[in-house]
Design an enzyme around this catalytic site. Structure first.
Site, PDB file in Angstrom:
ATOM      1  N   VAL A  66      -5.684  -2.659  10.682  1.00  0.00           N
ATOM      2  CA  VAL A  66      -4.382  -3.291  10.522  1.00  0.00           C
ATOM      3  C   VAL A  66      -4.305  -3.850   9.111  1.00  0.00           C
ATOM      4  O   VAL A  66      -5.107  -4.716   8.734  1.00  0.00           O
ATOM      5  CB  VAL A  66      -4.158  -4.424  11.539  1.00  0.00           C
ATOM      6  N   THR A  67      -3.369  -3.357   8.317  1.00  0.00           N
ATOM      7  CA  THR A  67      -3.200  -3.888   6.966  1.00  0.00           C
ATOM      8  C   THR A  67      -2.201  -5.047   7.003  1.00  0.00           C
ATOM      9  O   THR A  67      -1.400  -5.166   7.929  1.00  0.00           O
ATOM     10  CB  THR A  67      -2.724  -2.813   5.982  1.00  0.00           C
ATOM     11  N   GLY A  68      -2.269  -5.906   6.005  1.00  0.00           N
ATOM     12  CA  GLY A  68      -1.410  -7.084   5.992  1.00  0.00           C
ATOM     13  C   GLY A  68      -1.716  -8.012   7.157  1.00  0.00           C
ATOM     14  O   GLY A  68      -0.829  -8.699   7.678  1.00  0.00           O
ATOM     15  N   TYR A 115      13.327  -3.139  -1.844  1.00  0.00           N
ATOM     16  CA  TYR A 115      12.846  -3.206  -0.464  1.00  0.00           C
ATOM     17  C   TYR A 115      13.460  -2.086   0.371  1.00  0.00           C
ATOM     18  O   TYR A 115      12.755  -1.389   1.115  1.00  0.00           O
ATOM     19  CB  TYR A 115      13.177  -4.571   0.121  1.00  0.00           C
ATOM     20  N   ASP A 134      -6.391  -7.190   4.002  1.00  0.00           N
ATOM     21  CA  ASP A 134      -5.362  -7.986   3.337  1.00  0.00           C
ATOM     22  C   ASP A 134      -5.932  -8.435   1.994  1.00  0.00           C
ATOM     23  O   ASP A 134      -7.145  -8.344   1.758  1.00  0.00           O
ATOM     24  CB  ASP A 134      -4.994  -9.219   4.191  1.00  0.00           C
ATOM     25  N   SER A 189      11.917   1.270  -0.493  1.00  0.00           N
ATOM     26  CA  SER A 189      10.565   1.434   0.030  1.00  0.00           C
ATOM     27  C   SER A 189      10.577   1.695   1.529  1.00  0.00           C
ATOM     28  O   SER A 189       9.800   2.509   2.036  1.00  0.00           O
ATOM     29  CB  SER A 189       9.718   0.200  -0.297  1.00  0.00           C
ATOM     30  N   LYS A 190      11.465   1.048   2.259  1.00  0.00           N
ATOM     31  CA  LYS A 190      11.482   1.214   3.710  1.00  0.00           C
ATOM     32  C   LYS A 190      12.152   2.526   4.121  1.00  0.00           C
ATOM     33  O   LYS A 190      11.763   3.138   5.120  1.00  0.00           O
ATOM     34  CB  LYS A 190      12.150   0.010   4.369  1.00  0.00           C
ATOM     35  N   SER A 209      11.582  -1.111   8.493  1.00  0.00           N
ATOM     36  CA  SER A 209      12.565  -2.194   8.581  1.00  0.00           C
ATOM     37  C   SER A 209      13.914  -1.576   8.915  1.00  0.00           C
ATOM     38  O   SER A 209      14.161  -0.395   8.636  1.00  0.00           O
ATOM     39  CB  SER A 209      12.672  -2.930   7.242  1.00  0.00           C
TER      40      SER A 209
END
Length: 257
Positions: A11-13, A156, A37, A159-160, A143
Site C-alpha cells: 500500500v503506497t501513501g 490534479y 510512504d 493526473s487522475k 478521483s
C-alpha cells in the site's frame, strides 16, 4: 470480512488518510502488508496498528516517483515478507488548488511525477511477479476529478484522468494473466493531509473549504478514509472476481458517472 487468501499487499501513501485506512483494513483481512510512504514516522505508527491484527508488517520509506527507489523497496519487501506481493494499492498522491494561470510548471510536473509516474513505477516493478504467479490485484486511487474536469485543479485532474486510462489499459493487458486492475474514485474525503492542504489553499484564494460544500453532496456528509477502504477491500475480494477495468465512485452521490 472477505476471507482473503493470505498474501502480501503493498500500500503506497500508507502513512496517512486513505492509504492508512486501506492498510489497516487489509491487515484486518489477514494480509501481510508492506507500507510505503515518504513519512517514516507516520509509517511506524500505522505499522504498530497493523501488527495488532496479527499479521506480518514491513515498512519502506520510499518516493514512488523514483524508479530506483521503488525497485529497491520491492526487493526488500519480498525478502522480508518471504514472497512477492500479489496485491498493490496505489494510494500515494498529491495535489494543488491551482488553474493554468496560477499554477507553476514545477507544481504540475511534481503532481504528474508522484501521481502518474509513481503509479506507473509501482506497477512496472511489481506486476511481473504477479504475472509469473498467474494472479493478483491492483487498485489505483483515482478521483471523481478524473472523470470530470474541475475548476482550480488542472494538474490534479490531469493526473487522475491519466490513472483511469492506465487502469483500463492495464486491465485489458493483464486479464489473461489472472490479474484484475480497478480504480476507486473518492469524492470529498475528510481526515487526510491532502484535504487539509486543499482547504488551506482554497481559503487563501477566497474559495470555500470542504465543510461549506456539504450541501452539494446528496448523502449530506463528507466521506471518510474508511469509506474508500471498504470499497478497495471489496474490489480485491473474490466477490469482485468478475470486475476489472472499473473506476468506482465513492462520492456520496456527488458524481454518478
Amino acid at each position: 470480512m472477505y476471507g482473503y487468501k493470505k498474501g502480501v499487499a503493498v500500500v503506497t501513501g500508507a502513512a496517512n488518510g486513505i492509504g492508512r485506512a486501506i492498510a489497516l483494513r487489509l491487515a484486518d483481512e489477514g494480509c501481510a502488508v508492506s507500507l510505503w510512504d515518504v513519512d517514516g514516522a507516520g509509517l511506524e505508527a500505522v505499522a504498530a496498528q497493523c501488527r495488532s491484527a496479527g499479521v506480518a508488517v514491513d515498512t519502506r520509506v520510499v518516493d514512488v516517483g523514483a524508479l530506483p527507489a521503488v525497485r529497491e523497496a520491492a526487493a526488500a519487501t519480498t525478502a522480508v515478507l518471504g514472497e512477492a506481493p500479489r496485491i498493490l494499492v496505489n494510494a500515494a498522491g498529491i495535489g494543488q488548488v491551482a488553474s493554468i494561470l496560477d499554477g507553476s510548471p514545477e507544481e504540475f510536473d511534481e503532481t504528474m511525477r508522484v501521481n502518474v509516474r509513481g503509479t506507473y513505477n509501482c506497477c512496472h516493478v511489481l506486476l511481473p511477479a504477479m504475472t509469473a504467479q498467474r494472479g493478483g490485484n491492483v487498485v489505483n486511487i483515482a478521483s471523481w476529478f478524473g472523470k470530470s474536469g474541475r475548476p482550480m485543479s488542472l494538474a490534479y485532474c490531469a493526473s487522475k484522468f491519466a490513472l483511469i486510462g492506465m487502469t483500463q489499459s492495464m486491465a485489458l493487458d493483464l486479464a489473461r494473466d489472472g490479474i484484475r486492475v480497478n480504480a476507486v474514485c473518492p469524492g470529498t474525503i475528510t481526515d487526510t493531509r491532502m484535504r487539509e492542504a486543499a482547504d488551506r489553499q482554497a481559503v487563501a484564494k477566497g474559495l470555500p473549504p470542504a465543510t461549506e460544500r456539504v450541501h452539494m453532496i446528496p448523502l449530506a456528509r463528507l466521506g471518510t478514509p474508511g469509506d474508500v477502504a471498504n470499497v478497495v477491500a471489496f474490489l480485491i475480494s473474490e466477490q469482485a472476481s468478475y470486475m476489472t477495468g472499473q473506476s468506482i465512485n465513492v462520492t456520496g452521490g456527488l458524481w454518478m458517472n
